[in-house]
Enzyme design. Structure first.
Site, PDB file in Angstrom:
ATOM      1  N   GLY A   3      -6.918   0.406   3.618  1.00 31.45           N
ATOM      2  CA  GLY A   3      -6.238   1.264   2.639  1.00 31.45           C
ATOM      3  C   GLY A   3      -6.430   0.721   1.231  1.00 31.45           C
ATOM      4  O   GLY A   3      -6.777   1.459   0.299  1.00 31.45           O
ATOM      5  N   HIS A   4      -6.240  -0.595   1.076  1.00 33.62           N
ATOM      6  CA  HIS A   4      -6.450  -1.218  -0.239  1.00 33.62           C
ATOM      7  C   HIS A   4      -7.921  -1.090  -0.651  1.00 33.62           C
ATOM      8  O   HIS A   4      -8.235  -0.805  -1.811  1.00 33.62           O
ATOM      9  CB  HIS A   4      -6.123  -2.718  -0.192  1.00 33.62           C
ATOM     10  CG  HIS A   4      -4.686  -3.030   0.044  1.00 33.62           C
ATOM     11  ND1 HIS A   4      -4.239  -3.643   1.185  1.00 33.62           N
ATOM     12  CD2 HIS A   4      -3.586  -2.842  -0.730  1.00 33.62           C
ATOM     13  CE1 HIS A   4      -2.933  -3.820   1.127  1.00 33.62           C
ATOM     14  NE2 HIS A   4      -2.505  -3.334  -0.029  1.00 33.62           N
TER      15      HIS A   4
ATOM     16  N   GLY B 263      -1.597   3.917  -3.741  1.00 33.26           N
ATOM     17  CA  GLY B 263      -1.709   4.677  -2.500  1.00 33.26           C
ATOM     18  C   GLY B 263      -0.527   5.616  -2.273  1.00 33.26           C
ATOM     19  O   GLY B 263       0.629   5.251  -2.512  1.00 33.26           O
TER      20      GLY B 263
ATOM     21  N   GLN C 136       7.202   5.166  -4.573  1.00 33.95           N
ATOM     22  CA  GLN C 136       6.744   4.165  -5.543  1.00 33.95           C
ATOM     23  C   GLN C 136       5.788   4.802  -6.560  1.00 33.95           C
ATOM     24  O   GLN C 136       5.853   4.504  -7.755  1.00 33.95           O
ATOM     25  CB  GLN C 136       6.047   3.009  -4.813  1.00 33.95           C
ATOM     26  CG  GLN C 136       5.381   2.014  -5.752  1.00 33.95           C
ATOM     27  CD  GLN C 136       4.888   0.775  -5.040  1.00 33.95           C
ATOM     28  OE1 GLN C 136       5.643  -0.172  -4.883  1.00 33.95           O
ATOM     29  NE2 GLN C 136       3.625   0.758  -4.636  1.00 33.95           N
TER      30      GLN C 136
ATOM     31  N   SER D 241      -0.900  -0.479   6.631  1.00 33.38           N
ATOM     32  CA  SER D 241       0.092  -1.198   5.848  1.00 33.38           C
ATOM     33  C   SER D 241      -0.035  -2.680   6.172  1.00 33.38           C
ATOM     34  O   SER D 241      -0.339  -3.049   7.317  1.00 33.38           O
ATOM     35  CB  SER D 241       1.493  -0.705   6.248  1.00 33.38           C
ATOM     36  OG  SER D 241       2.471  -1.639   5.850  1.00 33.38           O
TER      37      SER D 241
HETATM   38  O1  PAF Z   1       2.654  -1.533  -3.398  1.00 32.24           O
HETATM   39  C1  PAF Z   1       2.590  -2.749  -3.617  1.00 32.24           C
HETATM   40  O2  PAF Z   1       1.791  -3.465  -3.029  1.00 32.24           O
HETATM   41  C2  PAF Z   1       3.541  -3.373  -4.630  1.00 32.24           C
HETATM   42  O3  PAF Z   1       4.758  -2.725  -4.626  1.00 32.24           O
HETATM   43  C3  PAF Z   1       2.945  -3.441  -6.057  1.00 32.24           C
HETATM   44  C4  PAF Z   1       2.694  -2.070  -6.616  1.00 32.24           C
HETATM   45  C5  PAF Z   1       1.645  -4.246  -6.037  1.00 32.24           C
HETATM   46  C6  PAF Z   1       3.937  -4.148  -6.987  1.00 32.24           C
HETATM   47  O4  PAF Z   1       4.228  -5.440  -6.551  1.00 32.24           O
END
Ligand code: PAF
Length: 283
Positions: free
Chosen positions: A36-37, A150, A156, A188
């Site tokens: 995902g990243h 994402g 968020q 995740s």
């Molecule tokens: O989604 C995340 O991994 C975290 O909440 C983030 C946006 C890097 C902030 O620490």
């Protein structure tokens, strides 16, 4: 890939790129990277000249200290994955670098309004303030043209959208689709902590969201949400919430609306809390 641990060094390097007219794309993460990243990095790669990724496990956004302690850290593997995906710069700061004022100091307060009072905001007090503080600091450090996040963390993303408005930071937010495992489980970093039995059950959260999506116009919402919660409980989940909301502002709904909606769920398998969501497009 260059690695910087200090904001000043990172900014020196980025200044040269900006002066040369290069577009900077930024992917903030807490590490324990998964596909995902990497898909965020690839999207950033396709629209940016320079791709910056940060890895920082942010202590101020963990309302549960145990969750912070147990958050997976896999730096060596992360570096290999980032290099493979064509990342130009990894920013890997220490807690001191990001919080010279101290983690427990009084940080700036962000007025996220209603968004902070529902769903994750209600279940994780102060979580979004912590996210706001760190993302603001990271954006000030990197000053990217484009920011990639994402959709898996739907609320968020809305918080960050609001943060950009509140701070008048001109970075463009790109919300990228959730990547899923073959059985539908949303990718995740927390999935790494699921034991084999929990991992087998885990995909029920996406199956339940799909059930909600498929029945949103045929079953009254109170029944639909109750059925969905039962499905999760029967699978072994302890449910925090399963809700249907307006996709634009997260207003919780008791009946369908004409616009886009989103089904969101948070539930625990033992100690591991998972969240997921699915967009329900306009008819
Ligand atoms: O989604 C995340 O991994 C975290 O909440 C983030 C946006 C890097 C902030 O620490």
């Amino acid at each position: 890939m260059y690695l910087f641990k200090e904001i000043a060094r990172l900014q020196e390097a980025l200044e040269q790129e900006k002066t040369a007219g290069r577009r900077i794309g930024f992917v903030p993460t807490m590490g324990a990277l998964h596909e995902g990243h990497i898909s965020l990095i690839r999207t950033a790669r396709s629209v940016s000249d320079i791709v910056v990724c940060s890895i920082f496990v942010n202590p101020t956004q963990f309302n549960d200290p145990k969750d912070f302690e147990l958050y997976p850290v896999t730096i060596k593997e992360d570096i290999l994955k980032l290099t493979g995906a064509g990342t130009d710069i990894l920013f890997l700061p220490s807690v001191n670098e990001m919080y010279p004022e101290g983690v427990n100091a009084k940080h700036r307060y962000y007025d996220f309004g209603y968004l902070e009072t529902v769903l994750e905001g209600a279940y994780r007090p102060n979580h979004f303030q912590g996210v706001g503080v760190i993302v603001h600091k990271l954006l000030e450090a990197v000053q990217p043209d484009d920011l990639f996040m994402g959709q898996k963390d739907y609320q968020q993303c809305m918080i960050i959208k609001r943060l950009l408005e509140l701070t008048a930071i001109p970075s463009k937010l790109h919300i990228c689709p959730t990547l899923r495992e073959e059985d539908g489980l949303a990718m995740s970093s927390r999935n790494m902590r699921l034991d084999p039995r929990a991992r087998q059950i885990a995909a029920q959260i996406s199956q339940t969201l799909r059930y909600v999506k498929q029945n949103v116009r045929s079953i009254p919402f109170p029944d639909l949400k109750q059925n969905a919660a039962k499905q999760l409980q029967n699978a072994g989940y302890q449910v925090d919430y399963i809700e249907i909301a307006n996709a634009d502002d997260l207003a919780l709904l008791n009946e369908p609306v004409a616009g886009e909606m989103v089904a969101l769920a948070a539930a625990k398998l033992g100690e591991i809390r998972l969240i997921d969501n699915m967009i329900i497009a306009k008819p």
